[in-house]
Every structure is written in C-alpha cells, then in structure tokens.
Design an enzyme around this catalytic site. Structure first.
Site, PDB file in Angstrom:
ATOM      1  N   GLY A   1      79.362   8.658  37.466  1.00 42.77           N
ATOM      2  CA  GLY A   1      79.469   8.845  36.754  1.00 42.77           C
ATOM      3  C   GLY A   1      80.142  10.111  35.998  1.00 42.77           C
ATOM      4  O   GLY A   1      80.977  10.661  37.238  1.00 42.77           O
TER       5      GLY A   1
ATOM      6  N   SER B   1     107.896   5.978  24.791  1.00 44.63           N
ATOM      7  CA  SER B   1     106.911   6.824  23.570  1.00 44.63           C
ATOM      8  C   SER B   1     105.455   7.171  24.654  1.00 44.63           C
ATOM      9  O   SER B   1     104.629   7.659  24.323  1.00 44.63           O
ATOM     10  CB  SER B   1     106.562   5.994  22.760  1.00 44.63           C
ATOM     11  OG  SER B   1     104.354   5.730  22.794  1.00 44.63           O
TER      12      SER B   1
ATOM     13  N   VAL C   1      83.202   6.809  39.281  1.00 47.45           N
ATOM     14  CA  VAL C   1      82.798   6.891  40.880  1.00 47.45           C
ATOM     15  C   VAL C   1      81.150   8.256  40.433  1.00 47.45           C
ATOM     16  O   VAL C   1      82.057   9.224  40.387  1.00 47.45           O
ATOM     17  CB  VAL C   1      83.578   7.583  41.719  1.00 47.45           C
ATOM     18  CG1 VAL C   1      83.017   7.754  43.425  1.00 47.45           C
ATOM     19  CG2 VAL C   1      85.100   6.454  41.594  1.00 47.45           C
TER      20      VAL C   1
ATOM     21  N   ASN D   1      93.238   7.789  43.884  1.00 48.77           N
ATOM     22  CA  ASN D   1      93.325   9.014  43.685  1.00 48.77           C
ATOM     23  C   ASN D   1      94.724  10.195  44.147  1.00 48.77           C
ATOM     24  O   ASN D   1      94.612  10.886  44.021  1.00 48.77           O
ATOM     25  CB  ASN D   1      92.220   9.467  43.602  1.00 48.77           C
ATOM     26  CG  ASN D   1      91.130   9.303  42.886  1.00 48.77           C
ATOM     27  OD1 ASN D   1      91.617   8.280  41.899  1.00 48.77           O
ATOM     28  ND2 ASN D   1      89.552   9.508  43.071  1.00 48.77           N
TER      29      ASN D   1
ATOM     30  N   ASP E   1      80.207  13.406  37.199  1.00 49.83           N
ATOM     31  CA  ASP E   1      79.642  14.853  37.148  1.00 49.83           C
ATOM     32  C   ASP E   1      81.147  15.486  38.381  1.00 49.83           C
ATOM     33  O   ASP E   1      80.366  15.755  38.867  1.00 49.83           O
ATOM     34  CB  ASP E   1      78.532  14.120  38.051  1.00 49.83           C
ATOM     35  CG  ASP E   1      79.968  13.321  39.251  1.00 49.83           C
ATOM     36  OD1 ASP E   1      80.728  13.239  38.985  1.00 49.83           O
ATOM     37  OD2 ASP E   1      79.527  12.569  40.699  1.00 49.83           O
TER      38      ASP E   1
ATOM     39  N   HIS F   1      89.292   8.815  36.307  1.00 50.89           N
ATOM     40  CA  HIS F   1      89.121   8.680  37.756  1.00 50.89           C
ATOM     41  C   HIS F   1      86.977   9.256  38.175  1.00 50.89           C
ATOM     42  O   HIS F   1      86.838   8.821  38.503  1.00 50.89           O
ATOM     43  CB  HIS F   1      89.203   9.032  38.701  1.00 50.89           C
ATOM     44  CG  HIS F   1      90.634   7.799  38.162  1.00 50.89           C
ATOM     45  ND1 HIS F   1      91.341   7.698  40.116  1.00 50.89           N
ATOM     46  CD2 HIS F   1      91.437   7.248  37.788  1.00 50.89           C
ATOM     47  CE1 HIS F   1      92.260   6.562  39.032  1.00 50.89           C
ATOM     48  NE2 HIS F   1      92.079   6.293  37.788  1.00 50.89           N
ATOM     49  N   ASP F   2      86.647   9.972  37.453  1.00 52.11           N
ATOM     50  CA  ASP F   2      85.812  11.101  37.398  1.00 52.11           C
ATOM     51  C   ASP F   2      84.469  10.296  36.381  1.00 52.11           C
ATOM     52  O   ASP F   2      83.126  10.050  37.780  1.00 52.11           O
ATOM     53  CB  ASP F   2      85.392  12.193  36.375  1.00 52.11           C
ATOM     54  CG  ASP F   2      84.264  13.150  37.047  1.00 52.11           C
ATOM     55  OD1 ASP F   2      84.053  13.126  37.672  1.00 52.11           O
ATOM     56  OD2 ASP F   2      84.174  13.371  35.703  1.00 52.11           O
TER      57      ASP F   2
ATOM     58  N   SER G   1      83.077  14.482  40.516  1.00 51.83           N
ATOM     59  CA  SER G   1      82.850  14.011  41.610  1.00 51.83           C
ATOM     60  C   SER G   1      84.484  14.345  41.617  1.00 51.83           C
ATOM     61  O   SER G   1      84.665  14.866  43.225  1.00 51.83           O
ATOM     62  CB  SER G   1      81.189  13.057  41.922  1.00 51.83           C
ATOM     63  OG  SER G   1      82.890  12.672  41.452  1.00 51.83           O
TER      64      SER G   1
ATOM     65  N   PRO H   1      89.375   0.078  39.344  1.00 49.86           N
ATOM     66  CA  PRO H   1      89.679  -0.918  38.763  1.00 49.86           C
ATOM     67  C   PRO H   1      91.594  -0.932  39.797  1.00 49.86           C
ATOM     68  O   PRO H   1      92.159  -0.005  39.753  1.00 49.86           O
ATOM     69  CB  PRO H   1      90.268  -1.525  37.563  1.00 49.86           C
ATOM     70  CG  PRO H   1      89.329  -0.212  36.855  1.00 49.86           C
ATOM     71  CD  PRO H   1      88.636   0.538  37.898  1.00 49.86           C
TER      72      PRO H   1
ATOM     73  N   ARG I   1      93.687  10.179  33.170  1.00 48.03           N
ATOM     74  CA  ARG I   1      93.433   9.725  33.737  1.00 48.03           C
ATOM     75  C   ARG I   1      92.034  10.497  35.063  1.00 48.03           C
ATOM     76  O   ARG I   1      91.383   9.691  35.371  1.00 48.03           O
ATOM     77  CB  ARG I   1      94.806   9.041  34.239  1.00 48.03           C
ATOM     78  CG  ARG I   1      94.066   8.271  35.565  1.00 48.03           C
ATOM     79  CD  ARG I   1      95.362   8.419  36.540  1.00 48.03           C
ATOM     80  NE  ARG I   1      95.519   6.827  37.265  1.00 48.03           N
ATOM     81  CZ  ARG I   1      95.677   7.060  38.523  1.00 48.03           C
ATOM     82  NH1 ARG I   1      96.560   8.235  38.918  1.00 48.03           N
ATOM     83  NH2 ARG I   1      95.807   6.088  39.767  1.00 48.03           N
TER      84      ARG I   1
ATOM     85  N   HIS J   1      96.956   3.780  28.352  1.00 53.26           N
ATOM     86  CA  HIS J   1      98.126   3.332  29.314  1.00 53.26           C
ATOM     87  C   HIS J   1     100.211   3.339  28.293  1.00 53.26           C
ATOM     88  O   HIS J   1     100.091   3.539  27.961  1.00 53.26           O
ATOM     89  CB  HIS J   1      98.049   2.093  29.744  1.00 53.26           C
ATOM     90  CG  HIS J   1      97.427   2.062  30.750  1.00 53.26           C
ATOM     91  ND1 HIS J   1      97.373   1.073  31.820  1.00 53.26           N
ATOM     92  CD2 HIS J   1      96.554   3.400  31.777  1.00 53.26           C
ATOM     93  CE1 HIS J   1      95.992   1.445  33.073  1.00 53.26           C
ATOM     94  NE2 HIS J   1      96.125   2.326  32.841  1.00 53.26           N
ATOM     95  N   THR J   2      99.031   4.213  26.597  1.00 52.63           N
ATOM     96  CA  THR J   2      99.380   4.306  26.107  1.00 52.63           C
ATOM     97  C   THR J   2     100.753   5.895  26.231  1.00 52.63           C
ATOM     98  O   THR J   2     101.872   5.654  25.829  1.00 52.63           O
ATOM     99  CB  THR J   2      99.660   4.555  24.469  1.00 52.63           C
ATOM    100  OG1 THR J   2     100.975   5.117  23.570  1.00 52.63           O
ATOM    101  CG2 THR J   2      98.726   6.044  24.280  1.00 52.63           C
TER     102      THR J   2
END
Ligand code: HEM
Length: 327
Positions: free
Chosen positions: A73, A249, A71, A95, A75, A67-68, A77, A162, A63, A192-193
């Site tokens: 790209g 699982s 936002v 976050n 990088d 998330h990197d 951040s 999102p 994740r 999300h598995t």
C-alpha cells in the site's frame, strides 16, 4: 416489526455507518488543515524549483508513487533503505531504476522544518506525483491526505509490481489485487506519456523475445521501423542508455502515449498488451485521436483510487522523520 423498534434500528444503522466511516475513510483533503496548513504549498514550491532545474525527474516521481502503492500500500515503504538484517524494496530489481530519492528527502526536510513530525513520507510521494503531472502540463486533482508511514520494506514483495513483459491477463490480475479495474489499468498505463526507460528494460523485445537470442528474435507486435530505431540506440548489452518512452514528447503529459501504442511503438510489451482486449483497445484508439479532457479526468480519478490502496491510518505505522529510515 413493531413501530417502536424502528428508532433502535436507525441508531444501530447510524452507528454501523459511523464505524465504517472511521475505519475506512480517514484520508481527507484537509487532513493537515490545523497541523500543517501549508503542507501542499510547501511541496508545490519545492517541486517547481526541482523540476525547473531537472525536468526529467517528473517521470521518476510519478513512478515512485506507483511503486509505493503497489507494494504494502501507499505507505512510503519504497523509500526505506536496506539494513544489515533486511533487504528493502529499493534493492529489488524492479526498483533499481527508480530515481528522485534525494529530492523526496529535500521536500520532506522542508516540511519537517515547517511542521515537525506531522506530514508522512507516503503523503509527500502522493503530492509530488500530483505536482509532477501538473507541471508536465497534465491534469491536477485533490490529493486526500493522512497516510501513515510503514515500518517494513521487503525486497521480495516487489513481485507484486507488473513486469514490462506482462500480458493483459497478468496485468488485469495484478491490478485487480490492488482493487484497480480494467479502466484504471489502461488509464494509469498512460503515465508512460512522460519519462524514460533503460535499454535493459526493452532489449529482450529487440534481440531475445523468446529466448533464442538472435537478430530475428524480436517481439512480433512491435512496429519493424521502430525496432530499427530502438536498435540504433540500444545494443544487446547496453545497461545505461535511456530511451524516451514517448519519443518527442516525453516531458509533456499528453495523449501521445495512446498514439504510440496504437502504432505499436510503445516501449513495453505490457503497453502493447492494451490492444489485446476490446475495452482497453477501444480506450487507446479513441484517445489516440483526441478527447484529452476526458483522459485527464480519468487519469485524475484513477490516481486518487491508486493513492488509496492499502493505506495506513489512525495509530498505524508512524510519521517518519527521514524517509529512508524508520524512526
Ligand atoms: C501497467 C504496468 C506497468 C509496467 C509493466 C511498467 C513498467 C515500467 C518500466 C519497466 C519502466 C522503465 C524503468 C527504467 O528502465 O528506467 C517504467 C517507467 C515508468 N513508469 Fe511504468 N509500468 C507500469 C505502470 C505504470 C503506472 C501505473 C505508472 C504511473 C501512473 C507508471 C509510470 C512510469 C513512469 C512515469 C516511468 C518513467 C520513469 C523515469 O522516467 O525514470 N508506470 N515503467
């Protein structure tokens, strides 16, 4: 056109393609072959140790890379701490549930020891995400490297992530802005598995779907039996309990995410939304019934694509020494 004009044209064309190549495709799998040849092995070795002690960190590492990349790209951040003058991405609501920052620093410290000032934090995240999936029995893929670390991180920009309440139109639009298509959306959602979610992220589906805040105000697209199960774990005010996103699982990277979505037992409204478009629905239903090798191949391809979003290369940005602070 006179025949002697052709060589000139060819030279110009070759030059144009050379410029294109050097400006847009500077990442490569052997980027550190001379400067830090063992970089990927160092990361892999640490990851094996970290996940053998704390297997539930595989989800958070995957994740973090997502998330990197969404936002500013990919990088690094997302790893920066806030300062007295600036609220960083890390401090923004989407976050606050990220985990694993300490392990990222641990891996980065090992790399700094082996090859100081060489491997970026953004590349560390890409490698850790890849290894997390592989160590959870999922696919592996070649990670292109050479991303540079950004020097800015702005909380407000996390609006580009999102929300779990998103419908398909919103999701398509938010992925398209990053150059990711409908197939990437359905394939990457299956991240999300693995992993867990806080009750806070799903409680509106259980108690307050349209803002009426009563026991009947549920997401009508969630399987009623599953609602009962989730309610037994998550009270309306619970902010700490974790639920398995792929029950039974959640530590294994497999097809069961698609089975859950097909049964309307996914954690988020955004997962359910994949059933509302023909292409994404067909993908979910096909993979709820098998074709694991195809999904693994697709996931690898989409991760490589996501890992290229908005990267800094060449002399842009810097190679941070510590991932949470700029040099
Ligand atoms: C499609 C839109 C997406 C939405 C709306 C979304 C939303 C969320 C939310 C709300 C959580 C729960 C956080 C918590 O409460 O602790 C979560 C967890 C997670 N997400 Fe997503 N996500 C999306 C796409 C992705 C993608 C593309 C990936 C990676 C390829 C991903 C990987 C994960 C993982 C692994 C977790 C579990 C984290 C953990 O165990 O702590 N997600 N996501």
């Amino acid at each position: 056109m006179e025949s002697r004009a052709y060589p000139l044209l060819l030279v110009l064309l070759a030059h144009f393609f050379l410029i294109l190549r050097t400006t847009s495709a500077q990442l490569s799998t052997d980027y550190y072959s001379k400067t830090c040849p063992n970089a990927a092995e160092i990361v892999r070795k640490e990851m094996i140790q970290i996940l053998s002690v704390a297997p539930s960190l595989a989800g958070p590492f995957l994740r973090l890379h997502f998330h990197d990349c969404f936002v500013r790209g990919c990088d690094g951040s997302v790893l920066l701490d806030s300062t007295k003058d600036n609220e960083a991405e890390k401090a923004a609501p989407p976050n606050l549930s990220l985990r694993g920052f300490g392990s990222v620093e641990r891996v980065k410290a090992k790399l700094e020891k082996a090859c100081p000032n060489t491997v970026s934090c953004a590349d560390v995240l890409a490698l850790m995400a890849r290894d997390s999936v592989w160590l959870s029995k999922g696919p592996t893929w070649p990670v292109v490297l050479g991303r540079r670390d950004g020097r800015m991180s702005i909380a407000n920009e996390t609006k580009q992530l999102p929300p779990p309440t998103a419908d398909l139109t919103q999701l398509i639009q938010m992925f398209a802005v990053k150059g990711l298509d409908l197939k990437d959306l359905v394939v990457l959602s299956a991240g999300h598995t693995i992993g867990t979610a806080h009750c806070a992220a799903i409680k509106d589906r259980l108690y307050n779907f349209t803002g009426q805040n009563n026991l009947n105000d549920v997401d009508p697209f969630l399987d009623p039996h599953y609602i009962a199960k989730l309610r037994s774990k998550c009270s309306p005010t619970d902010t700490t309990t974790l639920i398995e996103m792929d029950p039974g699982s959640y530590k294994t990277f497999d097809l069961s995410y698609f089975k859950q979505v097909a049964k309307r037992r996914s954690a988020f409204h955004s997962d359910w939304a994949l059933l509302t478009d023909k292409f994404t629905r067909d993908y979910v239903l096909k993979h709820a019934n098998g074709y694991e090798a195809e999904f693994f191949q697709d996931f690898a391809e989409s991760m490589i694509k996501m890992g290229n979003v908005g990267v800094l290369t060449g002399s842009q940005g810097e190679i941070r020494k510590t991932c949470s602070i700029i040099n």
